[in-house]
Design a protein around this motif. Structure first.
Motif, PDB file in Angstrom:
ATOM      1  N   MET A   1       1.497 -14.388 -13.707  1.00  0.00           N
ATOM      2  CA  MET A   1       1.992 -15.740 -13.487  1.00  0.00           C
ATOM      3  C   MET A   1       1.587 -16.273 -12.107  1.00  0.00           C
ATOM      4  O   MET A   1       1.600 -17.475 -11.899  1.00  0.00           O
ATOM      5  CB  MET A   1       3.503 -15.777 -13.639  1.00  0.00           C
ATOM      6  CG  MET A   1       3.987 -15.553 -15.077  1.00  0.00           C
ATOM      7  SD  MET A   1       3.345 -16.754 -16.256  1.00  0.00           S
ATOM      8  CE  MET A   1       4.157 -18.232 -15.738  1.00  0.00           C
ATOM      9  N   ASP A   2       1.206 -15.392 -11.174  1.00  0.00           N
ATOM     10  CA  ASP A   2       0.844 -15.851  -9.836  1.00  0.00           C
ATOM     11  C   ASP A   2      -0.474 -16.636  -9.829  1.00  0.00           C
ATOM     12  O   ASP A   2      -0.786 -17.308  -8.859  1.00  0.00           O
ATOM     13  CB  ASP A   2       0.786 -14.686  -8.856  1.00  0.00           C
ATOM     14  CG  ASP A   2      -0.186 -13.605  -9.288  1.00  0.00           C
ATOM     15  OD1 ASP A   2      -0.286 -13.325 -10.498  1.00  0.00           O
ATOM     16  OD2 ASP A   2      -0.836 -13.013  -8.410  1.00  0.00           O
ATOM     17  N   ARG A   3      -1.247 -16.560 -10.911  1.00  0.00           N
ATOM     18  CA  ARG A   3      -2.502 -17.314 -10.979  1.00  0.00           C
ATOM     19  C   ARG A   3      -2.265 -18.800 -11.205  1.00  0.00           C
ATOM     20  O   ARG A   3      -3.136 -19.618 -10.942  1.00  0.00           O
ATOM     21  CB  ARG A   3      -3.378 -16.799 -12.128  1.00  0.00           C
ATOM     22  CG  ARG A   3      -3.946 -15.449 -11.909  1.00  0.00           C
ATOM     23  CD  ARG A   3      -4.866 -15.105 -13.064  1.00  0.00           C
ATOM     24  NE  ARG A   3      -5.221 -13.710 -12.989  1.00  0.00           N
ATOM     25  CZ  ARG A   3      -5.553 -12.970 -14.028  1.00  0.00           C
ATOM     26  NH1 ARG A   3      -5.570 -13.497 -15.239  1.00  0.00           N
ATOM     27  NH2 ARG A   3      -5.866 -11.719 -13.877  1.00  0.00           N
ATOM     28  N   HIS A   4      -1.116 -19.150 -11.755  1.00  0.00           N
ATOM     29  CA  HIS A   4      -0.900 -20.547 -12.138  1.00  0.00           C
ATOM     30  C   HIS A   4       0.494 -21.033 -11.787  1.00  0.00           C
ATOM     31  O   HIS A   4       1.196 -21.600 -12.623  1.00  0.00           O
ATOM     32  CB  HIS A   4      -1.186 -20.762 -13.615  1.00  0.00           C
ATOM     33  CG  HIS A   4      -1.005 -19.542 -14.464  1.00  0.00           C
ATOM     34  ND1 HIS A   4       0.197 -18.951 -14.698  1.00  0.00           N
ATOM     35  CD2 HIS A   4      -1.932 -18.791 -15.107  1.00  0.00           C
ATOM     36  CE1 HIS A   4       0.028 -17.895 -15.467  1.00  0.00           C
ATOM     37  NE2 HIS A   4      -1.253 -17.776 -15.726  1.00  0.00           N
ATOM     38  N   ILE A   7       2.143 -24.651 -12.902  1.00  0.00           N
ATOM     39  CA  ILE A   7       1.478 -25.217 -14.076  1.00  0.00           C
ATOM     40  C   ILE A   7       2.527 -25.474 -15.155  1.00  0.00           C
ATOM     41  O   ILE A   7       3.332 -24.602 -15.472  1.00  0.00           O
ATOM     42  CB  ILE A   7       0.384 -24.259 -14.611  1.00  0.00           C
ATOM     43  CG1 ILE A   7      -0.722 -24.056 -13.573  1.00  0.00           C
ATOM     44  CG2 ILE A   7      -0.175 -24.767 -15.939  1.00  0.00           C
ATOM     45  CD1 ILE A   7      -1.573 -25.266 -13.294  1.00  0.00           C
ATOM     46  N   ASP A   8       2.509 -26.665 -15.716  1.00  0.00           N
ATOM     47  CA  ASP A   8       3.417 -27.040 -16.797  1.00  0.00           C
ATOM     48  C   ASP A   8       2.729 -26.665 -18.115  1.00  0.00           C
ATOM     49  O   ASP A   8       1.785 -27.334 -18.545  1.00  0.00           O
ATOM     50  CB  ASP A   8       3.698 -28.543 -16.731  1.00  0.00           C
ATOM     51  CG  ASP A   8       4.659 -29.013 -17.814  1.00  0.00           C
ATOM     52  OD1 ASP A   8       4.759 -28.368 -18.886  1.00  0.00           O
ATOM     53  OD2 ASP A   8       5.301 -30.056 -17.584  1.00  0.00           O
ATOM     54  N   VAL A  38      -5.648 -20.059 -16.968  1.00  0.00           N
ATOM     55  CA  VAL A  38      -5.564 -21.270 -16.163  1.00  0.00           C
ATOM     56  C   VAL A  38      -5.428 -20.855 -14.709  1.00  0.00           C
ATOM     57  O   VAL A  38      -4.560 -20.056 -14.357  1.00  0.00           O
ATOM     58  CB  VAL A  38      -4.342 -22.132 -16.575  1.00  0.00           C
ATOM     59  CG1 VAL A  38      -4.204 -23.340 -15.665  1.00  0.00           C
ATOM     60  CG2 VAL A  38      -4.438 -22.562 -18.015  1.00  0.00           C
ATOM     61  N   VAL A  39      -6.298 -21.390 -13.860  1.00  0.00           N
ATOM     62  CA  VAL A  39      -6.240 -21.035 -12.446  1.00  0.00           C
ATOM     63  C   VAL A  39      -5.986 -22.235 -11.544  1.00  0.00           C
ATOM     64  O   VAL A  39      -5.677 -22.062 -10.367  1.00  0.00           O
ATOM     65  CB  VAL A  39      -7.524 -20.303 -11.975  1.00  0.00           C
ATOM     66  CG1 VAL A  39      -7.688 -18.983 -12.715  1.00  0.00           C
ATOM     67  CG2 VAL A  39      -8.755 -21.171 -12.139  1.00  0.00           C
ATOM     68  N   GLY A  46      -7.048 -34.836 -13.708  1.00  0.00           N
ATOM     69  CA  GLY A  46      -6.002 -34.479 -14.661  1.00  0.00           C
ATOM     70  C   GLY A  46      -6.385 -33.317 -15.560  1.00  0.00           C
ATOM     71  O   GLY A  46      -5.775 -33.107 -16.604  1.00  0.00           O
ATOM     72  N   GLU A  47      -7.398 -32.539 -15.146  1.00  0.00           N
ATOM     73  CA  GLU A  47      -7.879 -31.428 -15.966  1.00  0.00           C
ATOM     74  C   GLU A  47      -7.306 -30.087 -15.488  1.00  0.00           C
ATOM     75  O   GLU A  47      -7.157 -29.859 -14.288  1.00  0.00           O
ATOM     76  CB  GLU A  47      -9.410 -31.342 -15.899  1.00  0.00           C
ATOM     77  CG  GLU A  47     -10.104 -32.535 -16.504  1.00  0.00           C
ATOM     78  CD  GLU A  47     -11.596 -32.509 -16.274  1.00  0.00           C
ATOM     79  OE1 GLU A  47     -12.347 -32.648 -17.257  1.00  0.00           O
ATOM     80  OE2 GLU A  47     -12.018 -32.332 -15.106  1.00  0.00           O
TER      81      GLU A  47
END
Length: 161
Positions: A1-4, A7-8, A38-39, A46-47
Motif C-alpha cells: 500500500m505504500d506505493r499508492h 489513491i482513491d 498504481v504508483v 487526471g491520469e
C-alpha cells in the motif's frame, strides 16, 4: 500500500471501467510478469500511472534487443522480439531513466536483472541504447549496443489511465 498512498481506488476503478481497452493492457503487463501497480496520479491530466513493479525485470519480456531497427540489424542469433516492439504491441511505454529512478524509490527492483529504458535519439542514432539496474544498493545507468540481448535483461513499462 505504500506505493499508492492517497489513491482513491473507487476513482481508479471508474477510470478503468470507462477505458476497458486499458484493462487489456494491464492484463498483458500482468501475463508477461510485470506485476503492474498504481504508483502515481498526475493532477494535470487526471491520469493514474501504472508501472511494472515485479521484483526483477518481467520474465516474459527478457532476452530482447532494444528496438526493431536493432532486431533487423542482427544477421544471426536474433531474439524473438525487441523491447520497443513488444511495448508498442502491448500498449505501454518503456520507462525513462527518470521514471526508473522513481520506481526504485518504491522498493528494490532489478537486483539480479536489468531493464532497457527509453533511450534518447542522439544515443540511439549512434547505435547505443540504455539500461538500468540496482546493485550495491545503488541505481546504475549503463549503455550497450541496441542489438545486444541477454537472458537477464528485459524492460519495464508504464500505462496511463
Amino acid at each position: 500500500m505504500d506505493r499508492h498512498t492517497g489513491i482513491d481506488w473507487g476513482k481508479v476503478q471508474s477510470r478503468l471501467e470507462n477505458n476497458p481497452e486499458k484493462m487489456w493492457v494491464l492484463d498483458e503487463m500482468e501475463s508477461t510478469g510485470g506485476e503492474p501497480d498504481v504508483v502515481a496520479y498526475d493532477t494535470s491530466t487526471g491520469e493514474y500511472i501504472f508501472y511494472d513493479c515485479s521484483a526483477e525485470s518481467p520474465k516474459e519480456r527478457r532476452s530482447v534487443c532494444y528496438d526493431d531497427e536493432a532486431l533487423e540489424s542482427r544477421k544471426e542469433h536474433k531474439p524473438e522480439n525487441s523491447a520497443t516492439g513488444m511495448a508498442a504491441d502491448m500498449g505501454i511505454e518503456l520507462l525513462t531513466e527518470e521514471q526508473y529512478r522513481e520506481l526504485q524509490k518504491l522498493g528494490k527492483f532489478d537486483t539480479k536483472t536489468s531493464s532497457w529504458v527509453k533511450t534518447p535519439s542522439h544515443i540511439r542514432e549512434l547505435g547505443g541504447a540504455l539500461f538500468c539496474d540496482r546493485r550495491y544498493n545503488h541505481v546504475f545507468l549503463y549503455h550497450n549496443g541496441a542489438e545486444s540481448y541477454y537472458a537477464a535483461r528485459g524492460f519495464r513499462g508504464l500505462l496511463k489511465v
